[in-house]
Design a protein around this motif. Structure first.
Motif, PDB file in Angstrom:
ATOM      1  N   VAL A 124      14.116  10.904  98.543  1.00 50.73           N
ATOM      2  CA  VAL A 124      14.555  12.156  97.926  1.00 50.73           C
ATOM      3  C   VAL A 124      14.671  13.246  98.979  1.00 50.73           C
ATOM      4  O   VAL A 124      15.641  14.021  98.999  1.00 50.73           O
ATOM      5  CB  VAL A 124      13.572  12.585  96.815  1.00 50.73           C
ATOM      6  CG1 VAL A 124      13.902  14.005  96.329  1.00 50.73           C
ATOM      7  CG2 VAL A 124      13.639  11.615  95.642  1.00 50.73           C
ATOM      8  N   LEU A 125      13.709  13.312  99.880  1.00 53.26           N
ATOM      9  CA  LEU A 125      13.720  14.348 100.922  1.00 53.26           C
ATOM     10  C   LEU A 125      14.868  14.134 101.901  1.00 53.26           C
ATOM     11  O   LEU A 125      15.532  15.096 102.318  1.00 53.26           O
ATOM     12  CB  LEU A 125      12.382  14.357 101.662  1.00 53.26           C
ATOM     13  CG  LEU A 125      11.145  14.705 100.812  1.00 53.26           C
ATOM     14  CD1 LEU A 125       9.877  14.655 101.656  1.00 53.26           C
ATOM     15  CD2 LEU A 125      11.299  16.069 100.164  1.00 53.26           C
ATOM     16  N   VAL A 126      15.111  12.886 102.265  1.00 56.50           N
ATOM     17  CA  VAL A 126      16.235  12.600 103.177  1.00 56.50           C
ATOM     18  C   VAL A 126      17.551  12.936 102.490  1.00 56.50           C
ATOM     19  O   VAL A 126      18.455  13.527 103.102  1.00 56.50           O
ATOM     20  CB  VAL A 126      16.210  11.121 103.621  1.00 56.50           C
ATOM     21  CG1 VAL A 126      17.443  10.792 104.456  1.00 56.50           C
ATOM     22  CG2 VAL A 126      14.945  10.831 104.432  1.00 56.50           C
ATOM     23  N   TRP A 127      17.669  12.568 101.224  1.00 54.53           N
ATOM     24  CA  TRP A 127      18.887  12.867 100.471  1.00 54.53           C
ATOM     25  C   TRP A 127      19.114  14.376 100.391  1.00 54.53           C
ATOM     26  O   TRP A 127      20.233  14.858 100.553  1.00 54.53           O
ATOM     27  CB  TRP A 127      18.781  12.287  99.072  1.00 54.53           C
ATOM     28  CG  TRP A 127      20.051  12.310  98.292  1.00 54.53           C
ATOM     29  CD1 TRP A 127      21.018  11.353  98.261  1.00 54.53           C
ATOM     30  CD2 TRP A 127      20.511  13.353  97.431  1.00 54.53           C
ATOM     31  NE1 TRP A 127      22.039  11.735  97.431  1.00 54.53           N
ATOM     32  CE2 TRP A 127      21.759  12.957  96.903  1.00 54.53           C
ATOM     33  CE3 TRP A 127      19.978  14.587  97.049  1.00 54.53           C
ATOM     34  CZ2 TRP A 127      22.477  13.744  96.015  1.00 54.53           C
ATOM     35  CZ3 TRP A 127      20.698  15.380  96.163  1.00 54.53           C
ATOM     36  CH2 TRP A 127      21.928  14.955  95.664  1.00 54.53           C
ATOM     37  N   SER A 128      18.039  15.134 100.160  1.00 54.72           N
ATOM     38  CA  SER A 128      18.146  16.591 100.090  1.00 54.72           C
ATOM     39  C   SER A 128      18.598  17.170 101.422  1.00 54.72           C
ATOM     40  O   SER A 128      19.443  18.074 101.467  1.00 54.72           O
ATOM     41  CB  SER A 128      16.796  17.197  99.682  1.00 54.72           C
ATOM     42  OG  SER A 128      16.864  18.602  99.610  1.00 54.72           O
ATOM     43  N   TRP A 129      18.062  16.657 102.511  1.00 57.21           N
ATOM     44  CA  TRP A 129      18.444  17.139 103.841  1.00 57.21           C
ATOM     45  C   TRP A 129      19.925  16.877 104.113  1.00 57.21           C
ATOM     46  O   TRP A 129      20.663  17.774 104.530  1.00 57.21           O
ATOM     47  CB  TRP A 129      17.579  16.462 104.903  1.00 57.21           C
ATOM     48  CG  TRP A 129      18.066  16.671 106.298  1.00 57.21           C
ATOM     49  CD1 TRP A 129      18.274  17.868 106.917  1.00 57.21           C
ATOM     50  CD2 TRP A 129      18.425  15.665 107.249  1.00 57.21           C
ATOM     51  NE1 TRP A 129      18.731  17.670 108.212  1.00 57.21           N
ATOM     52  CE2 TRP A 129      18.834  16.338 108.432  1.00 57.21           C
ATOM     53  CE3 TRP A 129      18.432  14.265 107.225  1.00 57.21           C
ATOM     54  CZ2 TRP A 129      19.258  15.633 109.566  1.00 57.21           C
ATOM     55  CZ3 TRP A 129      18.837  13.586 108.349  1.00 57.21           C
ATOM     56  CH2 TRP A 129      19.243  14.264 109.516  1.00 57.21           C
ATOM     57  N   VAL A 130      20.364  15.652 103.856  1.00 52.86           N
ATOM     58  CA  VAL A 130      21.763  15.308 104.122  1.00 52.86           C
ATOM     59  C   VAL A 130      22.696  16.083 103.197  1.00 52.86           C
ATOM     60  O   VAL A 130      23.772  16.533 103.602  1.00 52.86           O
ATOM     61  CB  VAL A 130      21.982  13.791 103.955  1.00 52.86           C
ATOM     62  CG1 VAL A 130      23.451  13.428 104.137  1.00 52.86           C
ATOM     63  CG2 VAL A 130      21.135  13.024 104.965  1.00 52.86           C
ATOM     64  N   SER A 131      22.290  16.278 101.954  1.00 52.61           N
ATOM     65  CA  SER A 131      23.126  16.966 100.980  1.00 52.61           C
ATOM     66  C   SER A 131      23.311  18.434 101.321  1.00 52.61           C
ATOM     67  O   SER A 131      24.417  18.978 101.191  1.00 52.61           O
ATOM     68  CB  SER A 131      22.511  16.837  99.582  1.00 52.61           C
ATOM     69  OG  SER A 131      23.235  17.575  98.624  1.00 52.61           O
ATOM     70  N   HIS A 132      22.254  19.103 101.791  1.00 52.34           N
ATOM     71  CA  HIS A 132      22.323  20.540 102.012  1.00 52.34           C
ATOM     72  C   HIS A 132      22.742  20.918 103.437  1.00 52.34           C
ATOM     73  O   HIS A 132      23.560  21.822 103.616  1.00 52.34           O
ATOM     74  CB  HIS A 132      20.964  21.179 101.699  1.00 52.34           C
ATOM     75  CG  HIS A 132      20.592  21.095 100.259  1.00 52.34           C
ATOM     76  ND1 HIS A 132      19.468  20.436  99.810  1.00 52.34           N
ATOM     77  CD2 HIS A 132      21.207  21.562  99.149  1.00 52.34           C
ATOM     78  CE1 HIS A 132      19.397  20.518  98.495  1.00 52.34           C
ATOM     79  NE2 HIS A 132      20.439  21.193  98.074  1.00 52.34           N
ATOM     80  N   MET A 133      22.216  20.242 104.411  1.00 51.36           N
ATOM     81  CA  MET A 133      22.552  20.583 105.795  1.00 51.36           C
ATOM     82  C   MET A 133      23.852  19.929 106.238  1.00 51.36           C
ATOM     83  O   MET A 133      24.551  20.442 107.124  1.00 51.36           O
ATOM     84  CB  MET A 133      21.415  20.181 106.729  1.00 51.36           C
ATOM     85  CG  MET A 133      21.617  20.615 108.170  1.00 51.36           C
ATOM     86  SD  MET A 133      20.177  20.175 109.181  1.00 51.36           S
ATOM     87  CE  MET A 133      20.839  20.448 110.822  1.00 51.36           C
ATOM     88  N   VAL A 134      24.188  18.786 105.643  1.00 50.61           N
ATOM     89  CA  VAL A 134      25.380  18.012 105.986  1.00 50.61           C
ATOM     90  C   VAL A 134      25.438  17.770 107.500  1.00 50.61           C
ATOM     91  O   VAL A 134      26.385  18.201 108.176  1.00 50.61           O
ATOM     92  CB  VAL A 134      26.676  18.713 105.510  1.00 50.61           C
ATOM     93  CG1 VAL A 134      27.828  17.716 105.458  1.00 50.61           C
ATOM     94  CG2 VAL A 134      26.505  19.373 104.163  1.00 50.61           C
ATOM     95  N   PRO A 135      24.449  17.099 108.074  1.00 52.80           N
ATOM     96  CA  PRO A 135      24.409  16.931 109.532  1.00 52.80           C
ATOM     97  C   PRO A 135      25.588  16.155 110.084  1.00 52.80           C
ATOM     98  O   PRO A 135      25.984  16.350 111.242  1.00 52.80           O
ATOM     99  CB  PRO A 135      23.080  16.193 109.765  1.00 52.80           C
ATOM    100  CG  PRO A 135      22.806  15.484 108.471  1.00 52.80           C
ATOM    101  CD  PRO A 135      23.317  16.410 107.413  1.00 52.80           C
ATOM    102  N   GLN A 136      26.194  15.281 109.257  1.00 53.84           N
ATOM    103  CA  GLN A 136      27.328  14.495 109.748  1.00 53.84           C
ATOM    104  C   GLN A 136      28.554  15.357 110.018  1.00 53.84           C
ATOM    105  O   GLN A 136      29.481  14.933 110.732  1.00 53.84           O
ATOM    106  CB  GLN A 136      27.675  13.370 108.771  1.00 53.84           C
ATOM    107  CG  GLN A 136      28.133  13.828 107.403  1.00 53.84           C
ATOM    108  CD  GLN A 136      26.988  13.984 106.419  1.00 53.84           C
ATOM    109  OE1 GLN A 136      25.874  14.298 106.802  1.00 53.84           O
ATOM    110  NE2 GLN A 136      27.271  13.743 105.144  1.00 53.84           N
ATOM    111  N   SER A 137      28.582  16.580 109.458  1.00 52.62           N
ATOM    112  CA  SER A 137      29.728  17.455 109.704  1.00 52.62           C
ATOM    113  C   SER A 137      29.751  17.980 111.139  1.00 52.62           C
ATOM    114  O   SER A 137      30.767  18.515 111.584  1.00 52.62           O
ATOM    115  CB  SER A 137      29.703  18.635 108.732  1.00 52.62           C
ATOM    116  OG  SER A 137      28.581  19.469 108.962  1.00 52.62           O
TER     117      SER A 137
END
Length: 458
Positions: A25-38
Motif C-alpha cells: 500500500v505504501l509503495v503504491w501510494s508513493w508511485v501514485s502521488h510522486m510518479v517517479p517514473q515521470s
C-alpha cells in the motif's frame, strides 16, 4: 540509468509486500502521488508499476493473517454507490469504447483507496500512509516553491506527470496538500524535522502561486479562508496571512498579476468563455440524458460535439468537476458525487471535534481537521478544474475512514481530557459513526445506569 534505479526501488519491496501488504500500500501510494517514473526516459516511463504493485498487494492481503475487515463508514458506502453508478453509465454510454479507459482508471483508484482502509487499520499504519502521501506530494511542492523563489515567479511551475499533468491539476494538488503540511508541522515525528516541516508549509503555497493557475489560486484562497474560520487565534492568523500574502503578491511579476486579475473581467477572457461553453455543453447533454449522462470523456466524442456544443466554440476539457460529472453521469451521478464529497467533509469535521478532546487521540483529530480543509480546497478549486477522478481526493476519503477506525481503537483505552486533565478508564464498547455526531459514544444497556468513566487520582 534513472529508469533502472526507479524500477529497483519499486521491485525491491515486492517480496515483502506478499507477506506484509501494508508495504505494498505504501509503495503504491508513493508511485501514485510522486510518479517517479515521470522523471525517467526509458522503459520505466511506460511500465505499469501501479498495476504490478496492486496485484502483489492484493495477493498479500489474502495471504495475510491479519483480520482485514471493511469499515462500513458512510464515506465507504458513498464511494461504493458512486462506483456502482459509473459502471452503469459506462455500459449505457454513447461511446463505451471511449469511456472504458477512464472507467478503468477511476476503478483502480477507488479500489485501492478502499483496500487501503482495510489494510491500514492501526495507528502506525495510518501514520505511515499519511507520511508517504505527504512526502511524495511535498517533494513536488517544495521543488516548485524553490523554483518560484529562485526565478522570481517569472517561470511557471509545470505539471508533474500522472494526474498532475498540467499546472492547474498540480496547483489543485498542492492546495489540497497545504492542510497536511500544517498538520505535519504540528506533529513532527522528531524535533529535527520541526523547522524543515515548517519550511515545507511555506514553500508549498508558494508553489501554488508559481503555477500561475487561477483555479489553484482560488483553491488556495479557500483553504486560507477556512483556516482563519477554524483556528481559535483568528486575529493573529489573519494578521500573519495578510503580511505573507501582500509580500507574495508584491514579489510576483506583473504577468502573474495580470493573469490573476483577468478573473475579475471574466466576460472579456477568452479562456473563461471557452470554459463557459463547455459548461453549457454539459447542461445540453443532461437535457437529453438527465439520468445517465453520456458516459466518461463524452467531451472528446465528435458526434457529441455536433449534438450539444454551443455554436462558435470548439470542444475542450470541461474545466469543472461538477460539470464533468454532470455530463458524464447525469444528475444521479452528480448527486452521488456530491454525497461522497459532503460525507467526507462532514465526517472529517465531526471526527476532528470528537478526537481533539483527548490527549491520546488529538493527533487523529488534527488529521481529520486537515482532511476537512483539504476537501474544501478540492470543492472550491474543482469549480474550474476537471479532476473528478483525482486520486488525492479518494485517498483523503480513505484517510477519513482510517482515522475513524484508529480513533475508536484509541478511545477504547485510557483517555485524558485536554480541557480538565481528567483521566478516564477504558470504554467497554467501541463507538459507531452516527449522523448526529460522527462517533458519539454508545454504551451497553447495562452500563447506561452505571458510568464507565472512572476518574483516577494523578
Amino acid at each position: 540509468m534513472r529508469g533502472l534505479f526507479v524500477a529497483l526501488l519499486i521491485f525491491m519491496w515486492m517480496p515483502l509486500a506478499v507477506f506484509k501488504p501494508q508495504i505494498g500500500v505504501l509503495v503504491w501510494s508513493w508511485v501514485s502521488h510522486m510518479v517517479p517514473q515521470s522523471y525517467t526516459y526509458n522503459f520505466a516511463r511506460g511500465f505499469p508499476f501501479l498495476v504490478t504493485v496492486a496485484g502483489v498487494t492484493i495477493i498479500g492481503m489474502f495471504l495475510s493473517r491479519d483480520k482485514n475487515r471493511l469499515a462500513w463508514h458512510p464515506a465507504i458506502v458513498a464511494m461504493l454507490m458512486y462506483w456502482a453508478w459509473v459502471l452503469i453509465t459506462t455500459a449505457a454510454a454513447m461511446e463505451p469504447s471511449v469511456s472504458q479507459p477512464k472507467l478503468i482508471h477511476v476503478s483502480k483508484v477507488m479500489l485501492f483507496a478502499i483496500l487501503s482502509t482495510v489494510i491500514m487499520q492501526s495507528p502506525n499504519r495510518l501514520k505511515a500512509f499519511v507520511w508517504v502521501m505527504f512526502a511524495s506530494l511535498a517533494f513536488i511542492g517544495i521543488k516548485g516553491g524553490l523554483f518560484t523563489v529562485l526565478t522570481g515567479g517569472n517561470s511557471r511551475v509545470q505539471g508533474a506527470g500522472g494526474m498532475m499533468g498540467d499546472n492547474n491539476q498540480l496547483a489543485m494538488a498542492m492546495s489540497m496538500l497545504i492542510p497536511f503540511a500544517i498538520y505535519m508541522a504540528m506533529h513532527p515525528p522528531t524535533k529535527l524535522l520541526k523547522w524543515p516541516l515548517r519550511g515545507a508549509a511555506i514553500l508549498i503555497p508558494i508553489s501554488v502561486v508559481g503555477t500561475h493557475s487561477r483555479g489553484g489560486f482560488v483553491a488556495l484562497l479557500g483553504v486560507v479562508g477556512m483556516l482563519v474560520l477554524k483556528t481559535k487565534r483568528k486575529f493573529l492568523t489573519l494578521f500573519v496571512i495578510a503580511i505573507v500574502g501582500v509580500a507574495a503578491v508584491a514579489f510576483m511579476p506583473q504577468s502573474w498579476k495580470n493573469r490573476i486579475e483577468s478573473t475579475e473581467s471574466a466576460t472579456e477572457d477568452n479562456s473563461f468563455l471557452g470554459r463557459v461553453s463547455m459548461w453549457k455543453f454539459s447542461t445540453n447533454v443532461v437535457e437529453d440524458e438527465p439520468v445517465f449522462g453520456a458516459g466518461f470523456d463524452i467531451f472528446y466524442v465528435r458526434h457529441a460535439a455536433e449534438l450539444w456544443m454551443p455554436p462558435g466554440y470548439k470542444a475542450r476539457a470541461p474545466h469543472s468537476i461538477y460539470f464533468e460529472v454532470l455530463a458524464e453521469h447525469g444528475y444521479t451521478g452528480l448527486i452521488l458525487f456530491l454525497t461522497m464529497l459532503f460525507t467526507g467533509w462532514y465526517a472529517g469535521g465531526s471526527q476532528a471535534k470528537l478526537y481533539r478532546k483527548y490527549e491520546e487521540t488529538k493527533w487523529v483529530g488534527d488529521l481529520c481537521w486537515a482532511c476537512q480543509l483539504s476537501l474544501v480546497a478540492y470543492a472550491i478549486g474543482g469549480l474550474t478544474v476537471n479532476i473528478a477522478t483525482f486520486d488525492v481526493f479518494y485517498h483523503i476519503l480513505a484517510i477519513v475512514v482510517m482515522s475513524s477506525v484508529v480513533g475508536e481503537q484509541l478511545r477504547a483505552g485510557k483517555l485524558t481530557l485536554i480541557s480538565t486533565g481528567e483521566v478516564y478508564g477504558a470504554k467497554q464498547e467501541s463507538t459507531k459513526w452516527t449522523p448526529g455526531g460522527a462517533a458519539a459514544a454508545q454504551t451497553s444497556r447495562g452500563d447506561k445506569e452505571k458510568s464507565t468513566q472512572v476518574r483516577l487520582d494523578n
